[in-house]
Motif scaffolding. Structure first.
Motif, short mmCIF file in Angstrom:
data_model
loop_
_atom_site.label_atom_id
_atom_site.label_comp_id
_atom_site.label_asym_id
_atom_site.label_seq_id
_atom_site.Cartn_x
_atom_site.Cartn_y
_atom_site.Cartn_z
N LYS A 73 107.94 63.59 72.39
CA LYS A 73 107.20 64.06 73.56
C LYS A 73 107.59 63.28 74.80
O LYS A 73 107.65 63.85 75.89
CB LYS A 73 105.69 63.95 73.31
N GLN A 74 107.85 61.97 74.64
CA GLN A 74 108.27 61.17 75.80
C GLN A 74 109.62 61.64 76.32
O GLN A 74 109.81 61.75 77.53
CB GLN A 74 108.35 59.70 75.43
N LEU A 75 110.53 61.92 75.40
CA LEU A 75 111.86 62.39 75.81
C LEU A 75 111.76 63.72 76.54
O LEU A 75 112.39 63.91 77.59
CB LEU A 75 112.77 62.52 74.59
N ARG A 76 110.97 64.64 76.02
CA ARG A 76 110.79 65.94 76.67
C ARG A 76 110.14 65.78 78.05
O ARG A 76 110.55 66.42 79.02
CB ARG A 76 109.94 66.85 75.80
N PHE A 77 109.14 64.91 78.14
CA PHE A 77 108.46 64.67 79.41
C PHE A 77 109.43 64.12 80.45
O PHE A 77 109.50 64.61 81.57
CB PHE A 77 107.28 63.70 79.20
N PHE A 78 110.20 63.09 80.07
CA PHE A 78 111.13 62.50 81.02
C PHE A 78 112.30 63.43 81.33
O PHE A 78 112.86 63.37 82.43
CB PHE A 78 111.63 61.15 80.51
N LYS B 27 117.94 56.08 72.15
CA LYS B 27 117.00 55.56 71.14
C LYS B 27 116.76 56.60 70.05
O LYS B 27 116.68 56.27 68.86
CB LYS B 27 115.69 55.18 71.83
N LYS B 28 116.65 57.86 70.46
CA LYS B 28 116.44 58.94 69.50
C LYS B 28 117.67 59.16 68.64
O LYS B 28 117.58 59.42 67.45
CB LYS B 28 116.08 60.22 70.27
N LEU B 29 118.85 59.05 69.24
CA LEU B 29 120.11 59.21 68.53
C LEU B 29 120.46 57.86 67.93
O LEU B 29 120.81 56.93 68.63
CB LEU B 29 121.21 59.66 69.50
N ASN B 30 120.36 57.75 66.63
CA ASN B 30 120.62 56.48 65.97
C ASN B 30 122.13 56.30 65.86
O ASN B 30 122.79 56.97 65.08
CB ASN B 30 119.96 56.47 64.59
N LEU B 31 122.67 55.40 66.64
CA LEU B 31 124.12 55.24 66.71
C LEU B 31 124.70 54.54 65.49
O LEU B 31 125.90 54.59 65.26
CB LEU B 31 124.50 54.48 67.98
N ARG B 32 123.87 53.90 64.68
CA ARG B 32 124.38 53.25 63.48
C ARG B 32 124.72 54.23 62.38
O ARG B 32 125.50 53.93 61.50
CB ARG B 32 123.35 52.24 62.96
N ASP B 33 124.15 55.43 62.44
CA ASP B 33 124.40 56.43 61.40
C ASP B 33 125.57 57.33 61.70
O ASP B 33 125.87 58.24 60.94
CB ASP B 33 123.15 57.30 61.19
#
Length: 79
Positions: free
Chosen positions: A2-7, A69-75
């Motif tokens: 929701k924060q990502l969509r809001f921003f 942050k949502k896209l986990n770059l380690r995976d």
């Protein structure tokens, strides 16, 4: 999420306002360059436009931070 969509919505709105701000900033700086009498309004418009552009840049970086942050770059698989 929701924060990502809001921003993202905030960034899109500020992006549109930034396009308008660039136009108004150009017009006010053109009047200032031509030594128009009583330049108080032009300088005020230039200041407001700079605030809109600065808030758009900040909002863009915040939105990118949430996306990374949502896209986990380690995976991400190595090629």
């Amino acid at each position: 999420m929701k924060q990502l969509r809001f921003f993202a919505i905030i960034t899109a709105v500020l992006g549109f306002l930034s396009v308008l701000a660039l136009f108004f900033l150009y017009m006010s700086l053109a009047d200032i360059a031509h030594n128009e009498p009583d330049q108080g309004l032009e300088w005020r418009i230039a200041g407001i436009c700079m605030l809109v552009l600065a808030s758009f840049v900040i909002s863009t970086f915040v939105t990118l931070g949430f996306m990374l942050k949502k896209l986990n770059l380690r995976d991400v698989p190595q090629s």
